[in-house]
Design a protein around this motif. Structure first.
Motif, PDB file in Angstrom:
ATOM      1  N   CYS A 176       0.849  -1.178   0.000  1.00 41.51           N
ATOM      2  CA  CYS A 176       0.000   0.000   0.000  1.00 41.51           C
ATOM      3  C   CYS A 176       0.893   1.239   0.000  1.00 41.51           C
ATOM      4  O   CYS A 176       1.997   1.225   0.540  1.00 41.51           O
ATOM      5  CB  CYS A 176      -0.864  -0.096   1.251  1.00 41.51           C
ATOM      6  N   LEU A 177       0.399   2.290  -0.614  1.00 41.85           N
ATOM      7  CA  LEU A 177       1.115   3.562  -0.690  1.00 41.85           C
ATOM      8  C   LEU A 177       0.183   4.655  -0.198  1.00 41.85           C
ATOM      9  O   LEU A 177      -0.988   4.697  -0.579  1.00 41.85           O
ATOM     10  CB  LEU A 177       1.526   3.822  -2.146  1.00 41.85           C
ATOM     11  N   MET A 178       0.688   5.524   0.658  1.00 42.70           N
ATOM     12  CA  MET A 178      -0.095   6.663   1.139  1.00 42.70           C
ATOM     13  C   MET A 178       0.165   7.848   0.221  1.00 42.70           C
ATOM     14  O   MET A 178       1.311   8.157  -0.101  1.00 42.70           O
ATOM     15  CB  MET A 178       0.308   7.050   2.569  1.00 42.70           C
ATOM     16  N   ALA A 179      -0.918   8.506  -0.218  1.00 40.14           N
ATOM     17  CA  ALA A 179      -0.843   9.750  -0.982  1.00 40.14           C
ATOM     18  C   ALA A 179      -1.591  10.778  -0.147  1.00 40.14           C
ATOM     19  O   ALA A 179      -2.820  10.846  -0.200  1.00 40.14           O
ATOM     20  CB  ALA A 179      -1.462   9.592  -2.360  1.00 40.14           C
ATOM     21  N   GLY A 180      -0.869  11.514   0.674  1.00 42.77           N
ATOM     22  CA  GLY A 180      -1.525  12.361   1.662  1.00 42.77           C
ATOM     23  C   GLY A 180      -2.236  11.459   2.654  1.00 42.77           C
ATOM     24  O   GLY A 180      -1.640  10.569   3.227  1.00 42.77           O
ATOM     25  N   ALA A 181      -3.557  11.621   2.813  1.00 38.35           N
ATOM     26  CA  ALA A 181      -4.338  10.789   3.728  1.00 38.35           C
ATOM     27  C   ALA A 181      -4.992   9.605   3.032  1.00 38.35           C
ATOM     28  O   ALA A 181      -5.651   8.798   3.667  1.00 38.35           O
ATOM     29  CB  ALA A 181      -5.414  11.635   4.396  1.00 38.35           C
ATOM     30  N   MET A 182      -4.786   9.469   1.710  1.00 42.59           N
ATOM     31  CA  MET A 182      -5.419   8.388   0.947  1.00 42.59           C
ATOM     32  C   MET A 182      -4.474   7.192   0.833  1.00 42.59           C
ATOM     33  O   MET A 182      -3.297   7.348   0.498  1.00 42.59           O
ATOM     34  CB  MET A 182      -5.769   8.899  -0.457  1.00 42.59           C
ATOM     35  N   ALA A 183      -4.997   5.980   1.099  1.00 38.11           N
ATOM     36  CA  ALA A 183      -4.228   4.746   0.934  1.00 38.11           C
ATOM     37  C   ALA A 183      -4.557   4.152  -0.434  1.00 38.11           C
ATOM     38  O   ALA A 183      -5.723   4.066  -0.819  1.00 38.11           O
ATOM     39  CB  ALA A 183      -4.566   3.751   2.036  1.00 38.11           C
ATOM     40  N   ILE A 184      -3.512   3.766  -1.179  1.00 36.03           N
ATOM     41  CA  ILE A 184      -3.677   3.204  -2.516  1.00 36.03           C
ATOM     42  C   ILE A 184      -3.118   1.789  -2.515  1.00 36.03           C
ATOM     43  O   ILE A 184      -1.934   1.584  -2.217  1.00 36.03           O
ATOM     44  CB  ILE A 184      -2.938   4.056  -3.564  1.00 36.03           C
TER      45      ILE A 184
ATOM     46  N   LEU B 186       8.250  10.466  -1.592  1.00 38.57           N
ATOM     47  CA  LEU B 186       8.347  11.283  -2.800  1.00 38.57           C
ATOM     48  C   LEU B 186       7.418  12.465  -2.631  1.00 38.57           C
ATOM     49  O   LEU B 186       6.272  12.294  -2.201  1.00 38.57           O
ATOM     50  CB  LEU B 186       7.889  10.499  -4.034  1.00 38.57           C
ATOM     51  N   VAL B 187       7.876  13.651  -2.969  1.00 33.52           N
ATOM     52  CA  VAL B 187       7.033  14.833  -2.914  1.00 33.52           C
ATOM     53  C   VAL B 187       6.758  15.273  -4.346  1.00 33.52           C
ATOM     54  O   VAL B 187       7.683  15.570  -5.100  1.00 33.52           O
ATOM     55  CB  VAL B 187       7.691  15.969  -2.109  1.00 33.52           C
ATOM     56  N   LEU B 188       5.481  15.262  -4.727  1.00 30.51           N
ATOM     57  CA  LEU B 188       5.054  15.659  -6.060  1.00 30.51           C
ATOM     58  C   LEU B 188       4.584  17.108  -5.980  1.00 30.51           C
ATOM     59  O   LEU B 188       3.570  17.398  -5.358  1.00 30.51           O
ATOM     60  CB  LEU B 188       3.905  14.760  -6.545  1.00 30.51           C
ATOM     61  N   ALA B 189       5.338  18.014  -6.568  1.00 33.10           N
ATOM     62  CA  ALA B 189       5.013  19.435  -6.503  1.00 33.10           C
ATOM     63  C   ALA B 189       4.255  19.843  -7.754  1.00 33.10           C
ATOM     64  O   ALA B 189       4.628  19.465  -8.858  1.00 33.10           O
ATOM     65  CB  ALA B 189       6.288  20.260  -6.367  1.00 33.10           C
TER      66      ALA B 189
ATOM     67  N   GLY C 214      -2.944  18.726 -15.954  1.00 29.07           N
ATOM     68  CA  GLY C 214      -3.338  17.440 -15.380  1.00 29.07           C
ATOM     69  C   GLY C 214      -2.481  17.124 -14.174  1.00 29.07           C
ATOM     70  O   GLY C 214      -1.595  17.884 -13.813  1.00 29.07           O
ATOM     71  N   GLY C 215      -2.741  15.974 -13.583  1.00 27.29           N
ATOM     72  CA  GLY C 215      -1.997  15.562 -12.409  1.00 27.29           C
ATOM     73  C   GLY C 215      -1.047  14.429 -12.732  1.00 27.29           C
ATOM     74  O   GLY C 215      -0.587  14.287 -13.864  1.00 27.29           O
ATOM     75  N   TRP C 216      -0.789  13.624 -11.738  1.00 26.87           N
ATOM     76  CA  TRP C 216       0.053  12.447 -11.868  1.00 26.87           C
ATOM     77  C   TRP C 216      -0.853  11.230 -11.938  1.00 26.87           C
ATOM     78  O   TRP C 216      -1.764  11.084 -11.129  1.00 26.87           O
ATOM     79  CB  TRP C 216       0.972  12.297 -10.661  1.00 26.87           C
ATOM     80  N   ARG C 217      -0.590  10.346 -12.860  1.00 25.03           N
ATOM     81  CA  ARG C 217      -1.327   9.084 -12.942  1.00 25.03           C
ATOM     82  C   ARG C 217      -0.495   8.061 -12.190  1.00 25.03           C
ATOM     83  O   ARG C 217       0.629   7.762 -12.578  1.00 25.03           O
ATOM     84  CB  ARG C 217      -1.528   8.679 -14.389  1.00 25.03           C
TER      85      ARG C 217
ATOM     86  N   GLY D 234      -1.112   1.131  -9.458  1.00 23.85           N
ATOM     87  CA  GLY D 234      -0.704  -0.005  -8.653  1.00 23.85           C
ATOM     88  C   GLY D 234      -1.619  -1.143  -9.040  1.00 23.85           C
ATOM     89  O   GLY D 234      -1.606  -1.590 -10.178  1.00 23.85           O
ATOM     90  N   ALA D 235      -2.502  -1.563  -8.128  1.00 24.00           N
ATOM     91  CA  ALA D 235      -3.528  -2.552  -8.476  1.00 24.00           C
ATOM     92  C   ALA D 235      -4.535  -1.917  -9.437  1.00 24.00           C
ATOM     93  O   ALA D 235      -5.059  -2.567 -10.326  1.00 24.00           O
ATOM     94  CB  ALA D 235      -4.224  -3.056  -7.215  1.00 24.00           C
ATOM     95  N   ASP D 236      -4.811  -0.628  -9.260  1.00 23.13           N
ATOM     96  CA  ASP D 236      -5.659   0.179 -10.139  1.00 23.13           C
ATOM     97  C   ASP D 236      -4.933   1.499 -10.381  1.00 23.13           C
ATOM     98  O   ASP D 236      -3.910   1.767  -9.766  1.00 23.13           O
ATOM     99  CB  ASP D 236      -7.024   0.451  -9.479  1.00 23.13           C
ATOM    100  N   CYS D 237      -5.482   2.336 -11.230  1.00 19.08           N
ATOM    101  CA  CYS D 237      -4.882   3.637 -11.514  1.00 19.08           C
ATOM    102  C   CYS D 237      -5.749   4.760 -10.957  1.00 19.08           C
ATOM    103  O   CYS D 237      -6.977   4.672 -11.004  1.00 19.08           O
ATOM    104  CB  CYS D 237      -4.696   3.832 -13.016  1.00 19.08           C
ATOM    105  N   VAL D 238      -5.097   5.790 -10.428  1.00 14.31           N
ATOM    106  CA  VAL D 238      -5.777   6.991  -9.947  1.00 14.31           C
ATOM    107  C   VAL D 238      -5.000   8.209 -10.447  1.00 14.31           C
ATOM    108  O   VAL D 238      -3.803   8.115 -10.709  1.00 14.31           O
ATOM    109  CB  VAL D 238      -5.881   7.039  -8.402  1.00 14.31           C
ATOM    110  N   THR D 239      -5.686   9.324 -10.575  1.00 13.85           N
ATOM    111  CA  THR D 239      -5.025  10.581 -10.917  1.00 13.85           C
ATOM    112  C   THR D 239      -4.926  11.411  -9.646  1.00 13.85           C
ATOM    113  O   THR D 239      -5.928  11.639  -8.969  1.00 13.85           O
ATOM    114  CB  THR D 239      -5.796  11.339 -12.009  1.00 13.85           C
ATOM    115  N   LEU D 240      -3.725  11.848  -9.337  1.00 10.14           N
ATOM    116  CA  LEU D 240      -3.461  12.634  -8.137  1.00 10.14           C
ATOM    117  C   LEU D 240      -3.108  14.063  -8.522  1.00 10.14           C
ATOM    118  O   LEU D 240      -2.414  14.288  -9.517  1.00 10.14           O
ATOM    119  CB  LEU D 240      -2.288  12.047  -7.356  1.00 10.14           C
TER     120      LEU D 240
END
Length: 121
Positions: A4-12, A84-87, A94-97, A100-106
């Motif tokens: 699992c990877l945390m993106a801010g408060a969201m777990a992916i 990793l800090v995505l600025a 657009g954002g970052w795609r 992992g198991a699925d794709c999300v745009t951040l």
């Protein structure tokens, strides 16, 4: 084993293998950049990078090969990083795609940076 990877408060969820990919458009050069990462006990390690062209600040690695229109290479990171800090510049359209198991745009509408780190545990 799933990771699992945390993106801010969201777990992916990443699924088997503890790896993920990031893809985004460079804000100045307007070319696509892609990176593959792996989560290890020491932190995050880049395993592959690719760009569709080059430009200011987007030089491919010295071992880059042209594969299907992408310059592809294996980054030589000196050590794993804890996060990793995505600025966001606001100039990419657009954002970052993140896949992992699925794709999300951040960060498509983010007001500030997004920090990625392995889930605790």
């Amino acid at each position: 084993m799933s990771a699992c990877l945390m993106a801010g408060a969201m777990a992916i969820a990443l699924g088997p293998g503890a790896g993920f990919s990031l893809e985004w458009t460079h804000s100045v050069e307007k070319v696509t950049w892609h990176e593959d990462w792996r989560i290890t006990p020491a932190g995050l390690i880049p395993t592959r990078a690719a760009i569709r062209g080059s430009g200011a600040g987007m030089e491919p690695g010295p071992d880059a090969r042209l594969i299907d229109g992408w310059l592809v290479w294996q980054p030589q990171a000196p050590a794993a990083v804890p996060e990793l800090v995505l600025a966001a510049s606001g100039a990419t359209g657009g954002g970052w795609r993140l896949c992992g198991a699925d794709c999300v745009t951040l960060g498509q509408d983010a007001a500030g940076p997004i920090t990625l780190r392995p889930c605790p545990g």
